[in-house]
Design an enzyme around this catalytic site. Structure first.
Site, PDB file in Angstrom:
ATOM      1  N   HIS A  44      40.852  31.901  32.222  1.00  0.00           N
ATOM      2  CA  HIS A  44      39.520  32.346  32.631  1.00  0.00           C
ATOM      3  C   HIS A  44      39.082  33.566  31.808  1.00  0.00           C
ATOM      4  CE1 HIS A  44      36.197  33.331  35.430  1.00  0.00           C
ATOM      5  NE2 HIS A  44      36.514  34.567  35.075  1.00  0.00           N
ATOM      6  N   GLU A  45      39.928  34.582  31.759  1.00  0.00           N
ATOM      7  CA  GLU A  45      39.558  35.810  31.039  1.00  0.00           C
ATOM      8  C   GLU A  45      39.434  35.551  29.539  1.00  0.00           C
ATOM      9  OE1 GLU A  45      38.497  38.221  32.715  1.00  0.00           O
ATOM     10  OE2 GLU A  45      39.243  37.560  34.652  1.00  0.00           O
ATOM     11  N   TYR A 100      29.490  32.982  40.366  1.00  0.00           N
ATOM     12  CA  TYR A 100      30.703  32.187  40.597  1.00  0.00           C
ATOM     13  C   TYR A 100      30.361  30.880  41.300  1.00  0.00           C
ATOM     14  CZ  TYR A 100      32.805  36.584  39.324  1.00  0.00           C
ATOM     15  OH  TYR A 100      33.132  37.725  38.650  1.00  0.00           O
ATOM     16  N   HIS A 148      41.774  44.736  38.902  1.00  0.00           N
ATOM     17  CA  HIS A 148      41.072  43.451  38.922  1.00  0.00           C
ATOM     18  C   HIS A 148      40.877  42.919  37.502  1.00  0.00           C
ATOM     19  CE1 HIS A 148      38.557  40.444  40.948  1.00  0.00           C
ATOM     20  NE2 HIS A 148      37.925  40.420  39.797  1.00  0.00           N
ATOM     21  N   ALA A 149      41.268  41.665  37.265  1.00  0.00           N
ATOM     22  CA  ALA A 149      41.222  41.099  35.912  1.00  0.00           C
ATOM     23  C   ALA A 149      39.794  41.085  35.369  1.00  0.00           C
ATOM     24  CB  ALA A 149      41.794  39.687  35.922  1.00  0.00           C
ATOM     25  N   HIS A 189      33.977  42.652  43.516  1.00  0.00           N
ATOM     26  CA  HIS A 189      32.661  42.418  42.913  1.00  0.00           C
ATOM     27  C   HIS A 189      31.542  43.159  43.632  1.00  0.00           C
ATOM     28  CE1 HIS A 189      35.458  39.144  42.283  1.00  0.00           C
ATOM     29  NE2 HIS A 189      34.949  39.054  41.079  1.00  0.00           N
ATOM     30  N   ARG A 218      38.226  33.947  49.831  1.00  0.00           N
ATOM     31  CA  ARG A 218      37.428  33.536  48.667  1.00  0.00           C
ATOM     32  C   ARG A 218      37.961  32.232  48.065  1.00  0.00           C
ATOM     33  NH1 ARG A 218      37.105  36.366  42.708  1.00  0.00           N
ATOM     34  NH2 ARG A 218      35.292  35.213  41.981  1.00  0.00           N
ATOM     35  N   HIS A 263      36.045  34.387  28.643  1.00  0.00           N
ATOM     36  CA  HIS A 263      35.091  35.482  28.430  1.00  0.00           C
ATOM     37  C   HIS A 263      35.247  36.052  27.020  1.00  0.00           C
ATOM     38  CE1 HIS A 263      33.539  35.812  32.484  1.00  0.00           C
ATOM     39  NE2 HIS A 263      34.705  36.068  33.014  1.00  0.00           N
ATOM     40  N   ARG A 310      40.363  47.015  55.138  1.00  0.00           N
ATOM     41  CA  ARG A 310      38.934  47.309  55.356  1.00  0.00           C
ATOM     42  C   ARG A 310      38.722  48.742  55.843  1.00  0.00           C
ATOM     43  NH1 ARG A 310      39.952  42.419  54.666  1.00  0.00           N
ATOM     44  NH2 ARG A 310      38.410  40.932  53.884  1.00  0.00           N
ATOM     45  N   LYS A 314      28.176  34.476  57.786  1.00  0.00           N
ATOM     46  CA  LYS A 314      29.481  33.874  57.495  1.00  0.00           C
ATOM     47  C   LYS A 314      29.809  32.800  58.532  1.00  0.00           C
ATOM     48  CE  LYS A 314      32.671  35.664  55.297  1.00  0.00           C
ATOM     49  NZ  LYS A 314      33.293  35.569  53.951  1.00  0.00           N
ATOM     50  N   GLU A 318      31.054  32.854  33.174  1.00  0.00           N
ATOM     51  CA  GLU A 318      32.171  32.613  34.084  1.00  0.00           C
ATOM     52  C   GLU A 318      32.751  31.210  33.941  1.00  0.00           C
ATOM     53  OE1 GLU A 318      33.588  34.892  35.629  1.00  0.00           O
ATOM     54  OE2 GLU A 318      32.074  36.449  35.406  1.00  0.00           O
TER      55      GLU A 318
HETATM   56 ZN   LIG Z   1      35.164  36.142  35.077  1.00  0.00          ZN
END
Ligand SMILES: [Zn+2]
Ligand SMILES: *[C@@H]1O[C@H](CO)[C@@H](O)[C@H](O)[C@H]1NC(C)=O
Ligand SMILES: *[C@@H]1O[C@H](CO)[C@@H](O)[C@H](O)[C@H]1NC(C)=O
Ligand SMILES: *[C@@H]1O[C@H](CO)[C@@H](O)[C@H](O)[C@H]1NC(C)=O
Ligand SMILES: *[C@@H]1O[C@H](CO)[C@@H](O)[C@H](O)[C@H]1NC(C)=O
Ligand SMILES: *[C@@H]1O[C@H](CO)[C@@H](O)[C@H](O)[C@H]1NC(C)=O
Length: 641
Positions: A374-375, A514, A344-345, A504, A264, A378, A170, A480, A402
């Site tokens: 997943h990809e 998502y 990042h994919a 993202h 996540r 898309h 961070r 949060k 998604e």
């Molecule tokens: Zn995706």
């Protein structure tokens, strides 16, 4: 292209827009305008995507300059198209023509908005892509997010090591992004307002084309929340077993312990939380390594991981479209060693109807095998709608986009399927093994829901100006703590902006997609399993080899964004809403088990929102300038206790 030329032409079209009221209601003229737009837009978009690709897979100054140029060309083109379209009165035109007009173009911007926005996005993207954390005791040994830091956050059980990585990531990324993010919010709001939205969050929500979108998402949260609370309480007990007093059995969870950099997905907590550890392991990573899933020659001049072949074969078994040969020649499927890249994919449509690529720094493990599905989902969607007019080449909404690969991953992850493709020795057939499997799935698809929801609840409020900039980080952590039951490992200040520590947010993607996809993928799965004639529990359904289920999916995908998403939903499921019923049915046996287990352990769902972890050990490792913060967090802790 010179910027001043762009600026002048933008101002010129702005002026002409104001003097022309819509008069042309000739349908033939309108159709000529649309076909002219489509023929030209394809090239402009292609040039922009090529430049984006070249930059993201090779982060040089030169490639950034080219990207800026193509981005401004695109902005200029879309602004001109917007001005031209406003000369038409579309009343009485067919629905599909009106819909194309609605999506086409973007209002011209005043001043240097477009340039500043592109520069801001590039800067944030670059900071994120090159962020590194160096070892605590060896400042010369530094790691990037993928694979180095991801690996530590997936496997380490050392509280201090995890906290070090969490804090330093961070410092390297979200702290540096914060000033750019302020600019980003401002510019995105300006653009949204010029296009008739109240702010950028409004624009994001409007993409879902329903007036009740925000309320619908909150209603779904109320439905799934009891499942989440039970999972949260169960995981808290398991974390307590490992980390002892660092965990409060009535408190929220420290974010850095949850199996990835952000909490996540909690999938990597499976080893720690598996309900029945004596059953056969569901992790097929060792089998993949044993079976040489590493590198395999697929085309003569290109080597490719077998994982992609397995995934492509799944799509093929449903009768879906094969990948073009250029996919394997042009994709970036492994992390190059000769240059800096964004890892990042992501799946890319080049808008020429034939060039589709994936960028992914693939690891050989089960997680990435599912990410590939997943990809590829898309990519399949992009190929299915490639013939449509340009503005319809998109998902029915982003959650649909998604969800596609995830639906296939629901089947691919079943023990039945993993056995069928030779990665599991046997199919376990008893209720305990089922609970193991559902917990593995729940650590992903239950745990991630409030995470995604808060990412956008916070951003919607920020874009709307409801949170003063001086409280951005504070409010984020309050939300949060309240909604997710997750807190930072140490006190956070307003020099930080922790929400931007994830791809993202740093790269301008909404995340409610998502959240919604995690719900609707189960609706799709139910519809496809019904179509395939597969009965029994939804969590056991594997649609592999079902041509009829594949046809149903393809028919929905072909629609792209040409119709409002409820129409696409109807095509697929027979009804028009996003509903949590199938999600709940899938996880019901786990829910029952978790309730019993938590009561046995004496654990109540829920948490004291004011509890914070003891961060005193952090002060020992912090450089002097940060010591003050750490001390004040200890004081804060006394107040909370
Ligand atoms: Zn995706
Ligand atoms: C990366 O981009 C530079 C231009 O900045 C180019 O010279 C170089 O060949 C590119 N590298 C690769 C591997 O494409
Ligand atoms: C807009 O209209 C002008 C004037 O007819 C034309 O020169 C220009 O090419 C059009 N641009 C777009 C993107 O439609
Ligand atoms: C568009 O056309 C309709 C019907 O032809 C007319 O009633 C309406 O006033 C027009 N709108 C504008 C803004 O010119
Ligand atoms: C994997 O590769 C090694 C070395 O090339 C070979 O000895 C082994 O037989 C291979 N295993 C399988 C299952 O193909
Ligand atoms: C790979 O081979 C194909 C067909 O032989 C050819 O068209 C393509 O240019 C080659 N790609 C590379 C990267 O050499």
């Amino acid at each position: 292209m010179l910027w001043s030329a762009v600026l002048l032409s933008a101002l010129a079209v702005l002026a002409s827009a104001q003097t022309n009221s819509p008069t042309n209601n000739n349908l033939a003229d309108a159709q000529r305008f649309l076909s002219d737009y489509n023929a030209r837009a394809q090239d402009v978009w292609n040039a922009y995507v090529v430049a984006s690709w070249n930059y993201d897979t090779n982060l040089t100054e030169h490639n950034n300059d080219v990207l800026l140029e193509k981005s401004l060309a695109l902005t200029e083109f879309e602004a001109a198209a917007y001005v031209n379209k406003t000369k038409f009165n579309t009343t009485g035109f067919p629905d599909d023509v009106i819909r194309e007009f609605d999506f086409l173009g973007s209002a011209p911007q005043e001043g240097d908005t477009a340039r500043r926005l592109q520069e801001t996005l590039s800067a944030m993207g670059r900071i994120y892509a090159v962020g590194q954390v160096c070892d605590q005791d060896d400042p010369n040994n530094c790691r990037g997010l993928e694979p180095g830091l991801t690996e530590i956050m997936a496997t380490s059980r050392d509280y201090e090591e995890r906290m070090w990585v969490w804090l330093r990531w961070r410092d390297a990324v979200s702290k540096a992004i914060r000033p750019h993010y302020v600019t980003y919010v401002d510019l995105k709001n300006q653009i949204a307002r010029a296009n008739g939205y109240t702010d950028y969050g409004d624009l994001w929500r409007r993409k879902y084309e329903t007036d009740t979108f925000e309320q619908d998402m909150l209603d779904i949260w109320e439905e799934v929340k009891p499942f989440y609370l039970e999972l949260h309480a169960y995981v808290r007990r398991k974390l307590y077993d490992v980390y002892g007093d660092k965990i409060n059995l009535k408190g929220p969870l420290p974010e850095h312990l949850l199996g990835d950099m952000w909490g996540r997905f909690w999938t990597n907590l499976y080893d720690m939380t598996v309900p029945f550890p004596d059953k056969e392991s569901l992790d097929v990573t060792p089998a993949m390594l044993e079976q040489n899933y590493t590198i395999m020659k697929m085309y003569e001049n290109y080597t490719i991981m077998k994982m992609y072949e397995v995934s492509e074969q799944f799509f093929g078994s449903l009768g879906l479209l094969p990948l073009p040969a250029t996919f394997f020649q042009r994709s970036m499927l492994q992390k190059p060693t000769d240059r800096e890249v964004a890892c990042h994919a992501t799946a890319w449509d080049f808008y020429d109807g034939q060039d589709f690529r994936i960028r992914m720094c693939t690891k050989v493990d089960m997680e990435d095998l599912l990410t590939i599905h997943h990809e590829m989902g898309h990519t399949q969607y992009q190929m299915q709608y490639a013939d449509l007019p340009l503005v319809f080449r998109d998902g029915a909404n982003d959650a649909f986009h998604e969800a596609v690969g995830e639906v296939l991953a629901l089947s691919a992850a079943t023990p039945q399927h993993l056995h069928a493709i030779g990665l599991l020795d046997s199919v376990p057939d008893d209720p305990d093994a089922d609970i193991n499997f559902l917990l593995l799935q729940g650590l992903n698809m239950i745990a991630t829901l409030p995470f995604s929801l808060v990412q956008d609840l916070w951003r919607w409020r920020v874009f709307a100006g409801d949170i003063p900039e001086s409280e951005w980080n504070k409010k984020y952590w309050e939300m949060k703590a309240e909604i997710v039951g997750v807190v930072p490992p140490a006190e956070r200040g307003e020099d930080q902006l922790d929400i931007t520590s994830i791809y993202h947010v740093a790269n301008d993607f909404d995340m409610i997609r998502y959240y919604a996809r995690t719900i609707i993928e189960f609706q799709f799965q139910k519809a496809m399993c019904d179509e395939a004639g597969i009965t029994g529990p939804l969590y056991k359904c594997d649609i592999y080899n079902s041509g009829s289920a594949g046809t149903k999916l393809a028919n929905m995908l072909k629609l792209g964004r040409s119709q409002p998403w409820p129409d696409a939903m109807q095509e697929m499921t027979g009804q028009r809403k996003m509903l949590a019923d199938s999600w709940k049915a899938y996880f019901q046996p786990l829910y029952v088990w978790l309730q019993e287990k938590n009561r046995q352990n004496g654990d109540e769902p829920g948490w004291d929102v004011n509890w914070r972890p003891d961060a005193s050990s952090a002060s020992a490792t912090l450089p002097a300038t940060l010591l003050l913060l750490a001390i004040s967090s200890v004081t804060g802790l006394l107040l909370f206790a």
